[in-house]
Design an enzyme around this catalytic site. Structure first.
Site, PDB file in Angstrom:
ATOM      1  N   SER A   1       8.595  53.546 107.820  1.00 11.13           N
ATOM      2  CA  SER A   1       7.565  54.106 108.714  1.00 11.13           C
ATOM      3  C   SER A   1       8.231  54.705 109.950  1.00 11.13           C
ATOM      4  O   SER A   1       7.652  55.572 110.617  1.00 11.13           O
ATOM      5  CB  SER A   1       6.573  53.013 109.134  1.00 11.13           C
ATOM      6  OG  SER A   1       7.268  51.879 109.622  1.00 11.13           O
TER       7      SER A   1
ATOM      8  N   GLU B   1      -0.721  46.870 100.506  1.00 10.36           N
ATOM      9  CA  GLU B   1      -1.133  47.853 101.516  1.00 10.36           C
ATOM     10  C   GLU B   1      -2.391  48.601 101.076  1.00 10.36           C
ATOM     11  O   GLU B   1      -2.441  49.153  99.965  1.00 10.36           O
ATOM     12  CB  GLU B   1       0.007  48.862 101.785  1.00 10.36           C
ATOM     13  CG  GLU B   1      -0.402  49.906 102.829  1.00 10.36           C
ATOM     14  CD  GLU B   1       0.755  50.705 103.417  1.00 10.36           C
ATOM     15  OE1 GLU B   1       1.919  50.388 103.131  1.00 10.36           O
ATOM     16  OE2 GLU B   1       0.466  51.648 104.174  1.00 10.36           O
TER      17      GLU B   1
ATOM     18  N   GLU C   1       9.325  49.690  97.087  1.00  6.98           N
ATOM     19  CA  GLU C   1       7.922  49.996  96.803  1.00  6.98           C
ATOM     20  C   GLU C   1       7.651  50.120  95.304  1.00  6.98           C
ATOM     21  O   GLU C   1       8.531  50.490  94.540  1.00  6.98           O
ATOM     22  CB  GLU C   1       7.519  51.320  97.496  1.00  6.98           C
ATOM     23  CG  GLU C   1       7.537  51.209  99.010  1.00  6.98           C
ATOM     24  CD  GLU C   1       6.948  52.441  99.708  1.00  6.98           C
ATOM     25  OE1 GLU C   1       6.463  53.375  99.032  1.00  6.98           O
ATOM     26  OE2 GLU C   1       6.980  52.455 100.952  1.00  6.98           O
TER      27      GLU C   1
HETATM   28  O1  KIV Z   1       7.584  51.172 106.369  1.00  6.31           O
HETATM   29  C1  KIV Z   1       6.775  50.307 106.763  1.00  6.31           C
HETATM   30  O2  KIV Z   1       6.586  50.084 107.957  1.00  6.31           O
HETATM   31  C2  KIV Z   1       6.058  49.549 105.738  1.00  6.31           C
HETATM   32  C3  KIV Z   1       4.927  48.680 106.202  1.00  6.31           C
HETATM   33  C4  KIV Z   1       3.747  49.503 106.474  1.00  6.31           C
HETATM   34  C5  KIV Z   1       4.644  47.591 105.240  1.00  6.31           C
HETATM   35  O3  KIV Z   1       6.361  49.650 104.597  1.00  6.31           O
END
Ligand code: KIV
Length: 294
Positions: free
Chosen positions: A58, A195, A128
């Site tokens: 993220s 998620e 993922e």
């Molecule tokens: O990249 C991230 O911050 C995530 C979270 C939203 C679980 O994968």
């Protein structure tokens, strides 16, 4: 062992042991996870009693200003993991495996996971999806590295999912999601992020799995929760998803502080004498004599 500080649900001096997460699930104690991408943030999360720190991809959006997480590189996650690991003493530090760093083979997945642990200082990695990621997770676990799974909305493959939208909203999709989570558990994952899935699906997954579930946009009935640092603290300018709760408006605090700084610089109110360094009087005299300065 030292007394448990009140901010922790579960307390061990030093790094939180991974098996403690299973115990927390068993005892019904919620697991707290937040993202952090540098040493000061990780230190603050540690001081606040957070259990797990995710160096998430993220960061590609909230720190590096990109439109998605897809372009994030292993080298970026590696650097940020080094920074976060220096700031986090008690929380378990989990490095996100970016898109392209694990999909093509088990060998690639192991090589990159080893780098995140060995060079980055991560305690664990996250990847993922179900499907082929189940094989990758097993290979990494077999290489001795703890793995966290992530199902539901998986931003690295959001295009295939039809965009950044909730997942598991039909009976068939919900069932598939739980099967993926069970597959990841079977592969040895120590926890699974859920998620953007409807709460009844998260509830069913949480009860079907022996390992903890960590929800984000999955309702209250998971074993823990995760939020993205910039979203929850109010300094991400983009559109935050509906599942985000803002705990502070730090963006406003920062703009206000920077505005006062700019004003002080322009008016000459900053710096004051207390912000400067003194020099012995005789050296000053000598300097003035030498340079002709007044
Ligand atoms: O990249 C991230 O911050 C995530 C979270 C939203 C679980 O994968």
């Amino acid at each position: 062992m030292s007394d448990k500080p009140p901010r922790y649900a579960s307390w061990t001096a030093g790094k939180l042991p991974l098996p403690e997460l299973l115990e927390m699930k068993r005892r019904g104690e919620k697991i707290v996870m937040v993202t952090a991408y540098d040493a000061p943030s990780a230190r603050l999360a540690d001081a606040a009693g957070v259990d797990l720190i995710l160096v998430g991809d993220s960061s590609g959006m909230v720190v590096h200003g990109r439109e998605s997480t897809v372009p994030v590189t292993l080298e970026e996650i590696l650097s940020m993991t080094q920074w976060a690991a220096r700031g986090a003493k008690r929380p378990i530090v989990i490095a996100d495996m970016p898109f392209g760093s694990y999909e093509t083979s088990n060998e690639l997945a192991i090589t990159n996971a080893v780098r995140l642990v060995k060079e980055g200082g991560a305690d664990a990695v996250k990847l993922e999806r179900g499907g082929t990621s189940i094989d990758r997770a097993k290979a990494i676990v077999d290489a001795g590295i703890p793995v966290m799974g992530h199902v539901g909305l998986t931003p690295q493959t959001a295009t295939v999912l039809g965009g950044f939208k909730a997942q598991g909203r039909t009976a068939g999709r919900a069932q598939q999601l739980i099967e993926d989570a069970l597959g990841l558990q079977e592969a040895g994952c120590f926890a699974i992020v859920l998620e953007a899935v409807p709460p009844p699906v998260a509830h069913a997954a949480t009860h079907a799995l022996a390992v903890p579930t960590i929800g984000i946009g999955a309702g209250a009935d998971t074993d823990g929760q995760v939020l993205v640092w910039h979203d929850m603290l109010g300094f991400y300018e983009g559109h935050a998803p509906r599942f985000v709760k803002r705990y502070a408006e730090l963006g406003e605090v920062i703009v206000e502080a920077l505005g006062r700084y700019a004003e002080d610089v322009r008016s000459g109110a900053f710096p004051e004498e207390q912000h400067t360094y003194a020099m012995p009087e005789e050296e000053l005299e000598a300097f003035r004599a030498l340079s002709g300065a007044r």
